[in-house]
Design a protein around this motif. Structure first.
Motif, PDB file in Angstrom:
ATOM      1  N   ARG A   5       0.846  -1.186   0.000  1.00 41.63           N
ATOM      2  CA  ARG A   5       0.000   0.000   0.000  1.00 41.63           C
ATOM      3  C   ARG A   5       0.886   1.243   0.000  1.00 41.63           C
ATOM      4  NH1 ARG A   5      -4.059  -2.818   4.398  1.00 41.63           N
ATOM      5  NH2 ARG A   5      -5.333  -3.907   2.831  1.00 41.63           N
ATOM      6  N   PHE A   6       0.577   2.162  -0.918  1.00 42.20           N
ATOM      7  CA  PHE A   6       1.403   3.334  -1.130  1.00 42.20           C
ATOM      8  C   PHE A   6       0.690   4.593  -0.667  1.00 42.20           C
ATOM      9  CE2 PHE A   6       2.683   0.202  -4.285  1.00 42.20           C
ATOM     10  CZ  PHE A   6       4.058   0.169  -4.110  1.00 42.20           C
ATOM     11  N   GLY A   7       1.494   5.590  -0.368  1.00 42.63           N
ATOM     12  CA  GLY A   7       0.949   6.845   0.122  1.00 42.63           C
ATOM     13  C   GLY A   7       0.129   7.590  -0.908  1.00 42.63           C
ATOM     14  N   ASP A   8       0.300   7.266  -2.203  1.00 45.71           N
ATOM     15  CA  ASP A   8      -0.470   7.969  -3.230  1.00 45.71           C
ATOM     16  C   ASP A   8      -1.844   7.337  -3.436  1.00 45.71           C
ATOM     17  OD1 ASP A   8       0.111   5.622  -4.533  1.00 45.71           O
ATOM     18  OD2 ASP A   8       1.243   6.523  -6.182  1.00 45.71           O
ATOM     19  N   GLY A   9      -2.191   6.347  -2.583  1.00 44.83           N
ATOM     20  CA  GLY A   9      -3.501   5.719  -2.654  1.00 44.83           C
ATOM     21  C   GLY A   9      -3.577   4.470  -3.508  1.00 44.83           C
ATOM     22  N   THR A  10      -2.503   4.100  -4.161  1.00 44.24           N
ATOM     23  CA  THR A  10      -2.492   2.892  -4.981  1.00 44.24           C
ATOM     24  C   THR A  10      -2.025   1.708  -4.158  1.00 44.24           C
ATOM     25  OG1 THR A  10      -0.224   3.305  -5.737  1.00 44.24           O
ATOM     26  CG2 THR A  10      -2.025   4.232  -7.057  1.00 44.24           C
ATOM     27  N   ASP A  11      -2.237   0.513  -4.691  1.00 39.90           N
ATOM     28  CA  ASP A  11      -1.698  -0.681  -4.052  1.00 39.90           C
ATOM     29  C   ASP A  11      -1.261  -1.664  -5.126  1.00 39.90           C
ATOM     30  OD1 ASP A  11      -4.026  -2.244  -4.849  1.00 39.90           O
ATOM     31  OD2 ASP A  11      -5.071  -1.334  -3.165  1.00 39.90           O
ATOM     32  N   ARG A  12      -0.501  -2.668  -4.721  1.00 47.55           N
ATOM     33  CA  ARG A  12       0.054  -3.643  -5.656  1.00 47.55           C
ATOM     34  C   ARG A  12       0.118  -4.995  -4.973  1.00 47.55           C
ATOM     35  NH1 ARG A  12       1.145  -5.913 -10.583  1.00 47.55           N
ATOM     36  NH2 ARG A  12       3.347  -6.347 -10.944  1.00 47.55           N
ATOM     37  N   GLU A  13      -0.541  -6.014  -5.576  1.00 43.82           N
ATOM     38  CA  GLU A  13      -0.451  -7.371  -5.049  1.00 43.82           C
ATOM     39  C   GLU A  13       0.820  -8.021  -5.575  1.00 43.82           C
ATOM     40  OE1 GLU A  13      -3.907  -9.686  -5.738  1.00 43.82           O
ATOM     41  OE2 GLU A  13      -5.254  -8.299  -4.698  1.00 43.82           O
ATOM     42  N   VAL A  14       1.586  -8.607  -4.649  1.00 40.16           N
ATOM     43  CA  VAL A  14       2.856  -9.240  -5.015  1.00 40.16           C
ATOM     44  C   VAL A  14       3.011 -10.534  -4.235  1.00 40.16           C
ATOM     45  CG1 VAL A  14       3.983  -7.030  -5.510  1.00 40.16           C
ATOM     46  CG2 VAL A  14       4.176  -8.029  -3.222  1.00 40.16           C
ATOM     47  N   THR A  15       3.952 -11.352  -4.699  1.00 38.14           N
ATOM     48  CA  THR A  15       4.448 -12.460  -3.901  1.00 38.14           C
ATOM     49  C   THR A  15       5.865 -12.091  -3.475  1.00 38.14           C
ATOM     50  OG1 THR A  15       5.166 -13.587  -5.922  1.00 38.14           O
ATOM     51  CG2 THR A  15       3.019 -14.213  -5.006  1.00 38.14           C
ATOM     52  N   ALA A  16       6.433 -12.881  -2.580  1.00 36.76           N
ATOM     53  CA  ALA A  16       7.728 -12.506  -2.005  1.00 36.76           C
ATOM     54  C   ALA A  16       8.801 -13.524  -2.345  1.00 36.76           C
ATOM     55  CB  ALA A  16       7.607 -12.369  -0.491  1.00 36.76           C
ATOM     56  N   HIS A  17       9.975 -13.021  -2.670  1.00 33.26           N
ATOM     57  CA  HIS A  17      11.147 -13.849  -2.903  1.00 33.26           C
ATOM     58  C   HIS A  17      11.609 -14.454  -1.575  1.00 33.26           C
ATOM     59  CE1 HIS A  17      15.191 -15.047  -4.047  1.00 33.26           C
ATOM     60  NE2 HIS A  17      15.695 -14.205  -3.154  1.00 33.26           N
ATOM     61  N   ALA A  18      11.788 -15.770  -1.563  1.00 33.03           N
ATOM     62  CA  ALA A  18      12.142 -16.469  -0.328  1.00 33.03           C
ATOM     63  C   ALA A  18      13.634 -16.377  -0.056  1.00 33.03           C
ATOM     64  CB  ALA A  18      11.713 -17.930  -0.402  1.00 33.03           C
ATOM     65  N   LEU A  19      13.990 -15.812   1.094  1.00 36.67           N
ATOM     66  CA  LEU A  19      15.379 -15.824   1.548  1.00 36.67           C
ATOM     67  C   LEU A  19      15.615 -17.071   2.392  1.00 36.67           C
ATOM     68  CD1 LEU A  19      15.894 -12.094   2.587  1.00 36.67           C
ATOM     69  CD2 LEU A  19      16.604 -13.213   0.468  1.00 36.67           C
ATOM     70  N   GLY A  20      16.880 -17.377   2.591  1.00 33.11           N
ATOM     71  CA  GLY A  20      17.190 -18.510   3.456  1.00 33.11           C
ATOM     72  C   GLY A  20      17.912 -19.625   2.756  1.00 33.11           C
ATOM     73  N   GLY A  21      18.578 -19.333   1.652  1.00 35.35           N
ATOM     74  CA  GLY A  21      19.333 -20.372   0.970  1.00 35.35           C
ATOM     75  C   GLY A  21      18.503 -21.080  -0.078  1.00 35.35           C
ATOM     76  N   SER A  22      19.153 -21.898  -0.895  1.00 35.76           N
ATOM     77  CA  SER A  22      18.456 -22.586  -1.979  1.00 35.76           C
ATOM     78  C   SER A  22      17.694 -23.784  -1.448  1.00 35.76           C
ATOM     79  CB  SER A  22      19.477 -23.063  -3.024  1.00 35.76           C
ATOM     80  OG  SER A  22      20.394 -23.964  -2.446  1.00 35.76           O
ATOM     81  N   GLY A  23      16.677 -24.179  -2.209  1.00 32.64           N
ATOM     82  CA  GLY A  23      15.898 -25.355  -1.851  1.00 32.64           C
ATOM     83  C   GLY A  23      15.037 -25.128  -0.635  1.00 32.64           C
ATOM     84  N   LEU A  24      14.929 -26.151   0.214  1.00 30.26           N
ATOM     85  CA  LEU A  24      14.065 -26.062   1.382  1.00 30.26           C
ATOM     86  C   LEU A  24      14.715 -25.246   2.485  1.00 30.26           C
ATOM     87  CD1 LEU A  24      12.798 -29.732   1.518  1.00 30.26           C
ATOM     88  CD2 LEU A  24      11.630 -27.748   0.607  1.00 30.26           C
ATOM     89  N   LEU A  25      13.891 -24.547   3.224  1.00 28.83           N
ATOM     90  CA  LEU A  25      14.375 -23.753   4.338  1.00 28.83           C
ATOM     91  C   LEU A  25      14.256 -24.576   5.618  1.00 28.83           C
ATOM     92  CD1 LEU A  25      13.386 -21.795   2.004  1.00 28.83           C
ATOM     93  CD2 LEU A  25      13.337 -20.036   3.756  1.00 28.83           C
ATOM     94  N   ARG A  26      14.668 -24.024   6.733  1.00 29.34           N
ATOM     95  CA  ARG A  26      14.722 -24.773   7.982  1.00 29.34           C
ATOM     96  C   ARG A  26      13.324 -25.128   8.488  1.00 29.34           C
ATOM     97  NH1 ARG A  26      17.585 -22.649  13.586  1.00 29.34           N
ATOM     98  NH2 ARG A  26      17.209 -24.522  14.816  1.00 29.34           N
ATOM     99  N   ARG A  27      13.131 -26.397   8.884  1.00 34.10           N
ATOM    100  CA  ARG A  27      11.845 -26.858   9.391  1.00 34.10           C
ATOM    101  C   ARG A  27      11.638 -26.408  10.834  1.00 34.10           C
ATOM    102  NH1 ARG A  27      14.170 -31.202   6.752  1.00 34.10           N
ATOM    103  NH2 ARG A  27      13.099 -31.851   4.860  1.00 34.10           N
TER     104      ARG A  27
END
Length: 534
Positions: free
Chosen positions: A462-484
């Protein structure tokens, strides 16, 4: 009112699919009196499918079974056999591992007769099994009823390459000699659908669900659309796209032909790019060379008409580089929604470019595009503390465009993939760093509230100019599976546990798997081991 009785023939094709073909045939017969005949074409099966179909036909006079003497190797020849055998005024197609939902034939036939059109089409849903999750195919195209005097009035029709969610007048197919490619020709429906559109029929569209496409990713023999591990699959897909384009261009349907290229860039190219890192180095080299050769046949307008579209940017990077490069970044750009990860380079004249060593791929168009339509990149990471788990987010600047809109917050939602249920919500206030390169924020997440299943993270910036943008997020934490993580399962009896597995999807996004109890934990580990072995 015109009677709908006994006017439709349903052609069911199958090969070695005794486990499912009876369900497909019964779903066609269950459509009622509108179905005059069901023509089951067995493509020389060896698993008992033929005998099963013969037994069904002995009890059902509307069912006719055609036994092919030699396996065709594809879907086109048996469908052509069905067209040749059809006696009903209308025909539609059904694969042995799919089903027609109740009322599908009545909805299509009623529309075709009410408007006097030779082609009526409805919504297809992809049903993931065993979860049952349903994803509509080309939902926007079937958002409401419409009657088109010519397919060129809606070029998006070229994106719906399926032949199974449509009803065709039989004499229309025969008059225009519209048939499927014979023999082993993967993606034969691309060619068939192009031939239908090239004949310029009046087309009626309805929002009703008329076909259920079963997606069985754990099947012993994957369907053609899922069996993408060999380069021959990609070659077949590009060949089918090329043929569809040339058919429409040859018929003078330039708008529809251009839509074929647009669909290739936005759908096919993005899907296979997301999977490139999973392939061998040899596959990636062959894929890169073949794709560049195919893209070189496109008109310049196909790539520059909307230069900020992710598929067109992918194509321009491919054409500019003779060897595979930047695969993680390309994977994120191919995601839905697209994410363009740093670095954000500039040429010597300060023009935004893909990279310093690929300055010919300009990103200057981003400077004029509204920030809420840009491929914004957000990193996400789960931090588990002694008392709470927090989701940390980092939004990257993109050539000053993000700052102009004034990022304010990120609305956080974890949605269960199987049924769309919302499990967690949160709100993270976004604050800029001292250099203005990134905005960071975090919100607590009570992971124990998640029920078993697969949970996708979705964000609304959500932006201060009144617009918004739906996104997904890039997963940090190394390649492949992350810690269980193991947490108390509050949805079940005391003493049971919930295993949470944060992981990175093929498109690089953060997601979670949750399994309840020790049995669930064992199943997650078993699947993980299976992926490693393959």
């Amino acid at each position: 009112m015109t009677s709908h009785r006994a006017k439709v023939g349903v052609v069911v094709i199958g090969y070695d699919d005794a486990a499912h073909v009876a369900d497909a045939v019964r779903s066609a017969l269950a459509q009622g009196d509108a179905v005059r005949e069901v023509i089951a074409v067995d493509d020389c099966s060896t698993d008992g499918s033929a005998a099963l179909l013969d037994a069904l036909a002995a009890e059902e006079p509307r069912l006719t079974v055609i036994h092919r003497a030699v396996n065709s190797g594809g879907c086109g020849s048996p469908r052509n056999d069905g067209i040749d055998a059809a006696t009903a005024p209308y025909v539609m197609f059904l694969d042995s591992d799919d089903v027609l939902p109740p009322g599908a034939v009545d909805a299509l036939l009623g529309t075709a007769e009410a408007h006097g059109v030779p082609v009526a089409a409805g919504l297809c849903v992809r049903r993931e099994l065993p979860s049952g999750r349903e994803v509509p195919w080309e939902r926007a195209l079937y958002a409401g009823p419409a009657v088109l005097p010519n397919p060129s009035r809606r070029p998006r029709l070229a994106h719906d390459t399926l032949c199974v969610n449509k009803l065709y007048r039989t004499d229309f197919l025969r008059e225009h000699a519209i048939r499927f490619p014979e023999g082993r020709y993967p993606y034969e429906d691309y060619v068939f659908s192009a031939r239908v559109l090239a004949a310029a029929p009046r087309v009626a569209l309805i929002p009703d669900t008329v076909y259920v496409w079963h997606v069985r990713r754990d099947a012993e023999r994957l369907s053609i659309s899922l069996d993408r591990g060999d380069i021959s699959n990609w070659r077949a897909r590009t060949e089918a796209n090329r043929a569809a384009y040339e058919i429409l261009l040859g018929a003078g349907e330039k708008r529809l032909a251009r839509a074929v290229h647009a669909k290739f860039l936005d759908h096919d190219l993005r899907m296979y790019t997301r999977e490139l890192e999973l392939r061998t180095a040899a596959y990636r080299r062959d894929w890169w060379d073949h794709t560049r050769a195919y893209l070189s046949t496109f008109d310049a307008a196909d790539l520059t008409l909307n230069p900020s579209a992710p598929g067109r940017l992918l194509a321009r990077v491919l054409l500019a580089s003779p060897a595979p490069r930047d695969l993680p970044r390309l994977r994120e750009l191919a995601a839905r929604p697209a994410r363009l990860l740093p670095p954000y380079s500039r040429a010597s004249d300060d023009t935004p470019v893909w990279s310093s060593d690929l300055p010919q791929v300009s990103l200057e168009h981003f400077l004029e595009r509204p920030a809420h339509l840009l491929p914004l990149a957000v990193d996400a990471e789960l931090h588990v503390g002694a008392r709470a788990t927090r989701l940390r987010l980092r939004l990257h600047e993109l050539y000053g465009r993000v700052a102009q809109s004034g990022p304010a917050s990120a609305h956080v939602v974890f949605t269960r993939r199987e049924d769309g249920r919302v499990g967690l919500r949160g709100e993270a206030r976004l604050l800029p760093d001292r250099y203005g390169d990134v905005w960071t924020g975090e919100t607590p997440v009570e992971l124990s509230e998640l029920a078993p299943g697969t949970w996708d993270l979705r964000l609304t910036l959500r932006f201060g100019d009144g617009t918004d943008r739906e996104v997904t997020a890039h997963a940090l934490g190394g390649s492949g599976l992350l810690r269980r993580r193991v947490v108390l399962d509050v949805h079940h009896s005391v003493g049971r546990v919930l295993l949470l597995q944060p992981y990175r999807t093929h498109a690089g996004a953060l997601a979670l798997r949750a399994a309840s109890g020790w049995r669930g934990m064992t199943e997650v580990l078993r699947r993980r081991l299976g992926r490693l072995l393959h």
